[in-house]
Design a protein around this motif. Structure first.
Motif, short mmCIF file in Angstrom:
data_model
loop_
_atom_site.label_atom_id
_atom_site.label_comp_id
_atom_site.label_asym_id
_atom_site.label_seq_id
_atom_site.Cartn_x
_atom_site.Cartn_y
_atom_site.Cartn_z
N PRO A 1 29.16 28.90 29.33
CA PRO A 1 29.25 29.08 27.88
C PRO A 1 30.13 30.26 27.47
O PRO A 1 30.71 30.28 26.40
CB PRO A 1 27.79 29.29 27.45
N ALA A 2 30.28 31.24 28.32
CA ALA A 2 31.15 32.40 28.02
C ALA A 2 32.61 32.14 28.36
O ALA A 2 33.46 33.02 28.19
CB ALA A 2 30.67 33.62 28.78
N GLY A 3 32.91 30.93 28.87
CA GLY A 3 34.30 30.59 29.19
C GLY A 3 34.71 30.91 30.60
O GLY A 3 35.89 30.81 30.95
N ARG A 4 33.78 31.26 31.49
CA ARG A 4 34.10 31.60 32.87
C ARG A 4 34.16 30.34 33.70
O ARG A 4 33.30 29.47 33.59
CB ARG A 4 33.06 32.57 33.43
N TRP A 5 35.17 30.24 34.58
CA TRP A 5 35.29 29.10 35.49
C TRP A 5 34.16 29.15 36.51
O TRP A 5 33.93 30.19 37.14
CB TRP A 5 36.65 29.11 36.21
N LEU A 6 33.53 27.99 36.74
CA LEU A 6 32.40 27.92 37.66
C LEU A 6 32.79 27.38 39.03
O LEU A 6 32.19 27.75 40.05
CB LEU A 6 31.28 27.04 37.07
N TRP A 7 33.73 26.46 39.09
CA TRP A 7 34.05 25.77 40.35
C TRP A 7 34.47 26.75 41.44
O TRP A 7 33.98 26.66 42.56
CB TRP A 7 35.15 24.73 40.10
N PRO A 8 35.38 27.73 41.20
CA PRO A 8 35.79 28.60 42.31
C PRO A 8 34.66 29.47 42.85
O PRO A 8 34.64 29.82 44.03
CB PRO A 8 36.90 29.45 41.70
N VAL A 9 33.69 29.79 41.99
CA VAL A 9 32.58 30.62 42.47
C VAL A 9 31.78 29.87 43.53
O VAL A 9 31.50 30.37 44.63
CB VAL A 9 31.68 31.02 41.28
N LEU A 10 31.42 28.59 43.23
CA LEU A 10 30.64 27.82 44.19
C LEU A 10 31.51 27.38 45.37
O LEU A 10 31.03 27.31 46.50
CB LEU A 10 30.04 26.59 43.48
N ALA A 11 32.78 27.06 45.12
CA ALA A 11 33.65 26.58 46.20
C ALA A 11 33.88 27.68 47.23
O ALA A 11 33.86 27.42 48.44
CB ALA A 11 34.96 26.09 45.62
N LEU A 12 34.12 28.90 46.80
CA LEU A 12 34.35 29.98 47.75
C LEU A 12 33.08 30.30 48.52
O LEU A 12 33.12 30.64 49.71
CB LEU A 12 34.85 31.23 47.02
N ASP A 13 31.91 30.16 47.88
CA ASP A 13 30.65 30.37 48.59
C ASP A 13 30.44 29.30 49.64
O ASP A 13 30.00 29.57 50.77
CB ASP A 13 29.50 30.39 47.58
N ALA A 14 30.80 28.04 49.30
CA ALA A 14 30.67 26.94 50.25
C ALA A 14 31.70 27.05 51.36
O ALA A 14 31.43 26.70 52.52
CB ALA A 14 30.81 25.60 49.52
N ALA A 15 32.89 27.54 51.04
CA ALA A 15 33.91 27.69 52.08
C ALA A 15 33.48 28.72 53.11
O ALA A 15 33.79 28.59 54.31
CB ALA A 15 35.23 28.09 51.44
N ALA A 16 32.76 29.73 52.66
CA ALA A 16 32.27 30.72 53.62
C ALA A 16 31.28 30.09 54.58
O ALA A 16 31.20 30.50 55.75
CB ALA A 16 31.62 31.88 52.88
#
Length: 629
Positions: free
Chosen positions: A171-186
Motif C-alpha cells: 500500500p505504500a508503493g514498495r515493490w514486494l516481488w524482489p524482497v521475497l525473490a531474493l530471500d528465496a534465492a538465498a
C-alpha cells in the motif's frame, strides 16, 4: 700596435658582433610580435566568450520571464486546469495528460515542468518505469501468508506469489516481488537468473532506498553471472526524475516554497543546484518549472541553443560551480573560459570548442618566426661576411700597397744613389784615370738596373690595366729562354753558370719579349731567395700539347699555404726570409700575366727545405701570327 694575431681576433669579434646584433634584434622583435599576436588571439577568444555568455544569459532571462508570465496568467479554473486541481489518486500514477501538456508549453526549453504534491513529493514528471499492470487478485493475501508464522504455509504462499505477482506493491508503493525473490534465492528456492532478469526490467522504477536494500541482498543471495547482472542493473544512472527529486531536496526547495509569493502569486527560487518558479494551487499542490543540471545540459546539446558552433558549453554542478570563478579544466589546455551562474551551485562554463586553436596559432607563428629568423640570420651573416671580406681585402690591399711603395722606393733609391755617387766622383775629378773605366761600367750597370726596374713596373701597370698585348708568332721557345739566361749571367758574373736543359724542338706561338721578361723575373726571384743555392736549372720541354718553361732552385722552398697566394700582386711568402729580402712583390704576378696572355698558366712545385720549381706553361703553335690581349 696590435700583433697580426690580435688584429685578426679583433676583426673576427667585430664580424661576430655585426652578424649577431641584427639577428638578435629580429629574434627579439619577432618573439614580441608572436607573443602579442597570441595575446591578441586569446583576448579575441575571451571577448567572443563574453559575448556568447551575455547572449546566453539574455536568452535564459527572456525565456524565464516569459514562462513566469505564462505561469502567473494560468487560470485556476476551467477545462485546462481542471486536471491540475483534480484530487490526486492514491498511489499517484502521474498527472493527467492535459496537465503535462499545459506545463510543457509554459516551461522554458531548458527547464523541467514540475507538479508537486502538498507534501512536496513530485507528481510530474512521472516515474521513469511506471507499473505495467495491476497485480492479480489475491496477491495481497499471498504476501501476508508469506510472512505468516506457519513455515509450510509460508513456503507455499511464497512460491505462489513469485509465480503470479511480479508487479505487486505494498500500500505504500514498495515493490514486494524482489524482497521475497531474493530471500528465496538465498535458499536456492528460485532461479537466480529470473531474479536478475526482474531487476534489469524494473531497476529504473525502484526508489533510492529500495535500490540500496536490493544491492545489499544481491551480494548475499546471488552468485556468478546473475549477481553481476543484478549489480549492473542497480548501479545504472538514475533517471532524470530521481535526479530532479534529489536536486530539489538538496537545494532547499522547502525553504524557498515557504517564502512569500510575489504579487503574481509566484515563488521564484535559486537554491543549491536548481532554480525556477512555482505557483500554489487551491488544493495545496504546486505547479511550475525547475532548471537543473540535466535539463540545462539537454538544452545546450540541442540545435536550439543560442550559442555559436565554436563555443563549448559545460554544465557544472556542486563545488565546481560554486567557486565563483571560471575554472580551467585540464582538457581545456589553459584556454580562456567564462562562467555563467544559474544557481548557487549550478553554472554554465563557456570555453572554445577547439581549446588548442590559439596554441596552434601561436605555434604556427613561432615556426614562421624561426623561419624568418633563420633567413634574417643567414642574410645578416652573408652581408656581414661580405662586409668583413671587403674590409679585410681593403686593409690587406692598403698594407700591400704600402709595402709595394716602400719596396719600389728601395729598389729605385739604391741604383739612383749609386749613379749619383759615381757621377759626383767623376764631376769632382777625384778618380785616377785608370779608374774611369770601372766607374763607367758601374754607371752602365746601375742604369740598366734602374731601367729594368722601371720597365718591370710599367709592364705590370699595363698588364693590370689590360692594355698590354702579346704579339705572338710561332718560334722556338728555347731561343728566347737562352737569351734571358745569357743576360742573367752577364749581370751576375760571380754566380755559377745556369744549368740549361732546353729542347730545341719545342715550338709555340709566343711573344719573345714577354717570355724573356717572365724568365728574367723567375731568375731574379731565385737570386733573391736562394743566392747560395746555385747553380739554377732552366728547363724547356714539351708537355701536354704545349711547352713548359721551368726555373728550379735548391733554396729554402715555399710552404703549401703560400703557393697559391704568391702569384697575387704585392703578395710575398709569410716567413722571415721573405721579410728580410727586399722586393716589390710583382715579379711572380708578371709571370702569371705573361702565361695567361699566351693562353696558359703558372704554377709552383715546392716543399719547405727542398727548393722550388716555377713552371710557365703555354699551349702549342696556333698560327703564323696572332695578337692576344
Amino acid at each position: 700596435m696590435l700583433s697580426p694575431r690580435a688584429s685578426r681576433l679583433r676583426d673576427w669579434a667585430l664580424f661576430a658582433a655585426a652578424a649577431s646584433v641584427p639577428a638578435i634584434c629580429v629574434g627579439v622583435l619577432g618573439l614580441r610580435a608572436v607573443s602579442n599576436e597570441a595575446d591578441g588571439a586569446r583576448r579575441e577568444v575571451a571577448l567572443g566568450l563574453a559575448t556568447a555568455s551575455a547572449r546566453l544569459s539574455r536568452a535564459i532571462d527572456q525565456e524565464t520571464d516569459r514562462a513566469e508570465a505564462a505561469l502567473a496568467a494560468l487560470p485556476l479554473t476551467g477545462p485546462l486546469t481542471d486536471p491540475l486541481t483534480a484530487p490526486p489518486t492514491a498511489p499517484p500514477t502521474g498527472p493527467p495528460e492535459a496537465a503535462a501538456a499545459a506545463l510543457a508549453e509554459i516551461a522554458p526549453p531548458f527547464a523541467a515542468p514540475v507538479l508537486l504534491a502538498p507534501d512536496r513529493s513530485v507528481l510530474l514528471p512521472p516515474q521513469a518505469a511506471p507499473p505495467a499492470a495491476p497485480a492479480p487478485d489475491g496477491c495481497a493475501a499471498l504476501a501476508r501468508a508469506a510472512a505468516g508464522p506457519d513455515a509450510q504455509a509460508r513456503i507455499a504462499a511464497r512460491r505462489d506469489f513469485l509465480a503470479r505477482c511480479a508487479e505487486a506493491r505494498s500500500p505504500a508503493g514498495r515493490w514486494l516481488w524482489p524482497v521475497l525473490a531474493l530471500d528465496a534465492a538465498a535458499d536456492r528456492a528460485v532461479d537466480q537468473g529470473a531474479v536478475a532478469a526482474w531487476l534489469e526490467a524494473h531497476a529504473a522504477g525502484l526508489s533510492e532506498p529500495e535500490r540500496k536494500a536490493a544491492a545489499l541482498e544481491v551480494d548475499a543471495a546471488l552468485s556468478g553471472e546473475p549477481r553481476e547482472r543484478a549489480r549492473a542493473a542497480l548501479a545504472a544512472p538514475r533517471p532524470e526524475r530521481d535526479a530532479l527529486v534529489a536536486e530539489l531536496r538538496r537545494g532547499g526547495l522547502d525553504a524557498a516554497l515557504r517564502a512569500r509569493p510575489d504579487a503574481r502569486g509566484l515563488v521564484s527560487f535559486r537554491a543549491g543546484a536548481a532554480a525556477g518558479a512555482l505557483r500554489a494551487l487551491p488544493d495545496g499542490r504546486s505547479v511550475g518549472f525547475v532548471i537543473h543540471a540535466s535539463s540545462l545540459a539537454g538544452w545546450l546539446r540541442g540545435d536550439a541553443r543560442p550559442l555559436p558552433p565554436d563555443v563549448r558549453a559545460d554544465v557544472l554542478a556542486g563545488a565546481a560551480a560554486g567557486a565563483g570563478r571560471a575554472p580551467v579544466a585540464p582538457e581545456l589546455g589553459g584556454a580562456p573560459a567564462t562562467l555563467l551562474p544559474i544557481a548557487p551551485e549550478l553554472a554554465v562554463r563557456l570555453s572554445p570548442a577547439d581549446p588548442a586553436a590559439v596554441e596552434r596559432h601561436a605555434a604556427r607563428g613561432k615556426r614562421l618566426l624561426v623561419g624568418v629568423g633563420a633567413a634574417a640570420t643567414a642574410l645578416a651573416l652573408g652581408l656581414a661576411a661580405l662586409l668583413f671580406a671587403r674590409m679585410r681585402a681593403a686593409r690587406r690591399s692598403s698594407e700591400l700597397r704600402t709595402d709595394f711603395v716602400a719596396a719600389v722606393s728601395h729598389e729605385l733609391r739604391t741604383p739612383i744613389a749609386s749613379v749619383r755617387m759615381l757621377s759626383e766622383l767623376l764631376e769632382e775629378g777625384r778618380l785616377a784615370p785608370d779608374e774611369h773605366r770601372e766607374v763607367f761600367e758601374a754607371l752602365g750597370r746601375e742604369s740598366r738596373r734602374l731601367g729594368e726596374t722601371v720597365e718591370r713596373l710599367l709592364g705590370f701597370s699595363r698588364m693590370m690595366a689590360g692594355r698590354a698585348a702579346a704579339e705572338r708568332a710561332p718560334a722556338r721557345v728555347a731561343d728566347a729562354v737562352a737569351a734571358s739566361i745569357d743576360t742573367f749571367e752577364e749581370r751576375n758574373p760571380e754566380m755559377p753558370k745556369v744549368v740549361r736543359d732546353l729542347d730545341p724542338a719545342a715550338e709555340a706561338s709566343i711573344d719573345a719579349g714577354q717570355i724573356q721578361l717572365a724568365v728574367d723575373n723567375l731568375l731574379a726571384n731565385a737570386l733573391k731567395y736562394a743566392p747560395l743555392a746555385a747553380p739554377y736549372r732552366v728547363r724547356v720541354a714539351r708537355e701536354r700539347g704545349g711547352v713548359a718553361i721551368a726555373v728550379e732552385d735548391r733554396g729554402p722552398g715555399i710552404a703549401r699555404r703560400d703557393q697559391r697566394r704568391i702569384f697575387e700582386p704585392f703578395e710575398r711568402a709569410d716567413d722571415r726570409l721573405s721579410r728580410a729580402v727586399s722586393g716589390s712583390g710583382i715579379g711572380l704576378s708578371l709571370v702569371r700575366h705573361v702565361a695567361r696572355a699566351h693562353g696558359g698558366g703558372a704554377r709552383v712545385d715546392s716543399e719547405p727545405g727542398r727548393g722550388a720549381a716555377f713552371t710557365l706553361w703555354i699551349p702549342g703553335p696556333r698560327g703564323p701570327k696572332e695578337q692576344t690581349p
